[in-house]
Design an enzyme around this catalytic site. Structure first.
Site, PDB file in Angstrom:
ATOM      1  N   TYR A  80       0.601  -1.148  -0.368  1.00 23.66           N
ATOM      2  CA  TYR A  80       0.317   0.019   0.289  1.00 23.66           C
ATOM      3  C   TYR A  80       1.208   1.041   0.077  1.00 23.66           C
ATOM      4  O   TYR A  80       1.489   1.382   0.757  1.00 23.66           O
ATOM      5  CB  TYR A  80      -0.919  -0.313   1.184  1.00 23.66           C
ATOM      6  CG  TYR A  80      -2.070   0.937   1.586  1.00 23.66           C
ATOM      7  CD1 TYR A  80      -3.277   0.911   0.325  1.00 23.66           C
ATOM      8  CD2 TYR A  80      -1.211   2.703   1.875  1.00 23.66           C
ATOM      9  CE1 TYR A  80      -3.939   2.664   0.955  1.00 23.66           C
ATOM     10  CE2 TYR A  80      -2.393   3.561   1.905  1.00 23.66           C
ATOM     11  CZ  TYR A  80      -3.398   3.292   1.513  1.00 23.66           C
ATOM     12  OH  TYR A  80      -3.808   4.429   0.878  1.00 23.66           O
ATOM     13  N   GLU A 138      -3.478   7.789  -4.052  1.00 23.01           N
ATOM     14  CA  GLU A 138      -3.788   5.965  -3.641  1.00 23.01           C
ATOM     15  C   GLU A 138      -3.222   4.856  -4.082  1.00 23.01           C
ATOM     16  O   GLU A 138      -4.124   5.003  -5.546  1.00 23.01           O
ATOM     17  CB  GLU A 138      -4.941   5.876  -2.831  1.00 23.01           C
ATOM     18  CG  GLU A 138      -4.560   4.633  -2.127  1.00 23.01           C
ATOM     19  CD  GLU A 138      -6.189   4.639  -1.016  1.00 23.01           C
ATOM     20  OE1 GLU A 138      -6.995   4.324  -1.949  1.00 23.01           O
ATOM     21  OE2 GLU A 138      -6.216   4.840   0.301  1.00 23.01           O
TER      22      GLU A 138
END
Ligand code: GDP
Ligand code: MN
Length: 397
Positions: A119, A207
């Protein structure tokens, strides 16, 4: 302002970031051609909507199949079939709300072999007024869940704007992700590219979930979600061109065209107010008297009759609205102009719900006279409290 995954990937690729080859299609007929242009052996078919959690999402229609909005297929033909099943259907994810979002575009991507999912996010850290990195080894899942259950698995740091991005920032990310050898170099380079894209294009959030290590051992951007600072989009014609209006709330879209600060909410009382602070106070007092606001709306200090009419149209286009409260404090704005706008709008729109108007300030007597002398059905209120009480009573009985 949000954009689609495929647009975000193309933008990041223009900064040199590694992404897979892919094609966006609007029609099922084009899906086969697009898929045929890739070699396989894996084709990924991805619904393009402005919401995350597509992989774990569910389609409302049975003929879309049981799988979610991200499907792995083994041939170009199969990829085209899956694209056809998803197009025009409604995908519900934890980010769309129960109504879901219609899938109007499909992205077909050359599938990657994945070794690790990680992530990464860049965002504006409002506490330090800097750009922050959020990094975790726990990719592919909900970062909120990781933050709640295993916060030690998330690294946060910010970049001093005086130095900008430096190689050591990238090494910090690489270290947190447990990368080795060539991957560290790749990571330093990639983080620099992302930081550059972020600052140059005035992003609010970037993101990448997941950022992967492929089965060949290199880093790749497998998913990308980008939000731009809406107040800065005017500086970037290329970004403005990426706007997909079909993804936006039609009421908010109409409002933005007339320069009205409007946000759709779930309640039953539409409100039209001048000034953001007064609009917030109006929403609060509606709640205090036991109802819920249907929207936030600040018509601004210099609203014209036309603007007020448009605002009215937007409010009344919401089928949930059971009553309207107009609360205007005339400063720069004159109450008679508002009154004219309200009367014109009511006649134009053909109001079906009760309307309470509270006017105060510059030219208030002229304003009240315009409303009283018109033949529109308006309940006059003396102050904010009186206005809120009256509209809630009119709606709830
Ligand atoms: P999201 O569910 O909206 O976040 O969509 P993603 O693009 O993140 O895809 C969801 C998941 O699908 C990823 O976490 C991967 O596990 C899987 N996935 C997506 N693309 C590929 C691919 O090219 N190859 C493989 N093997 N899996 C993929
Ligand atoms: Mn994702």
């Amino acid at each position: 302002m949000n954009i689609h995954e495929y647009q975000a990937k193309a933008l990041l690729a223009s900064y040199g970031a590694p992404v897979s080859d892919g094609r966006a299609v609007l029609k099922a007929e084009d899906a086969k051609t697009a898929a045929g242009e890739m070699d396989g052996p894996l084709w990924v078919v991805k619904a393009q909507i402005h919401a995350g959690g597509r992989g774990k999402g569910k389609f409302k229609e049975a003929d879309a199949g049981d799988a979610g909005g991200v499907r792995l297929t083994k041939s170009a033909v199969e990829a085209a079939e899956e694209a056809k099943k998803m197009l025009g259907r409604t995908l519900v994810t934890h980010q769309t709300g129960p109504a879901g979002k219609q899938v109007n575009r499909i992205y077909i991507e050359d599938g990657s072999g994945i070794e690790t999912e990680m992530y990464l996010a860049l965002l504006v850290d409002r506490q330090t007024s800097r750009i922050g990195f959020v990094v975790s080894t726990e990719g592919g899942m909900d970062i909120e869940e990781v933050a709640e259950k295993t916060p030690e698995k998330i690294l946060n740091f910010t970049v001093d704007p005086a130095t900008g991005y430096q190689a050591y920032h990238g090494r910090r990310v690489a270290f947190a992700l447990g990368l080795e050898g060539q991957q560290v170099k790749q990571c330093v380079k990639l983080m620099g590219q992302l930081y550059k894209a972020f600052t140059e294009k005035d992003m609010e959030m970037l993101e990448i979930n997941p950022l992967i290590i492929t089965d060949e051992g290199s880093l790749k951007v497998l998913d990308a979600k980008v939000a731009f600072d809406g107040n800065a989009v005017y500086r970037h014609a290329d970004i403005a061109a990426l706007r997909d209006e079909t993804e936006e709330d039609p009421k908010e879209l109409a409002a933005s065209k007339f320069d009205l600060n409007y946000i759709a909410l779930d309640g039953e009382i539409g409100c039209m107010v001048n000034g953001a602070g007064l609009a917030m106070a109006t929403m609060d007092i509606i709640k205090l008297y036991g109802a819920e606001p249907a929207n936030f709306l600040d018509v601004g200090g210099g609203a014209t009759k036309e603007k007020v009419t448009e605002a009215f149209k937007i409010i009344t286009s919401d089928p949930q609205v059971k009553g309207i409260l107009v609360n205007i404090f005339g400063g720069i704005m004159r109450c008679d102009v508002i009154a004219e706008g309200v009367v014109a709008a009511v006649k134009d729109v053909g109001l079906q719900v009760p309307l309470v108007v509270r006017l105060e300030g510059t030219n208030v007597e002229e304003g009240k006279a315009i409303i009283n002398n018109s033949d529109v059905d308006v309940i006059a209120a003396d102050d904010l409290k009186d206005g809120a009480e009256k509209i809630v009573k009119a709606v709830k009985g």
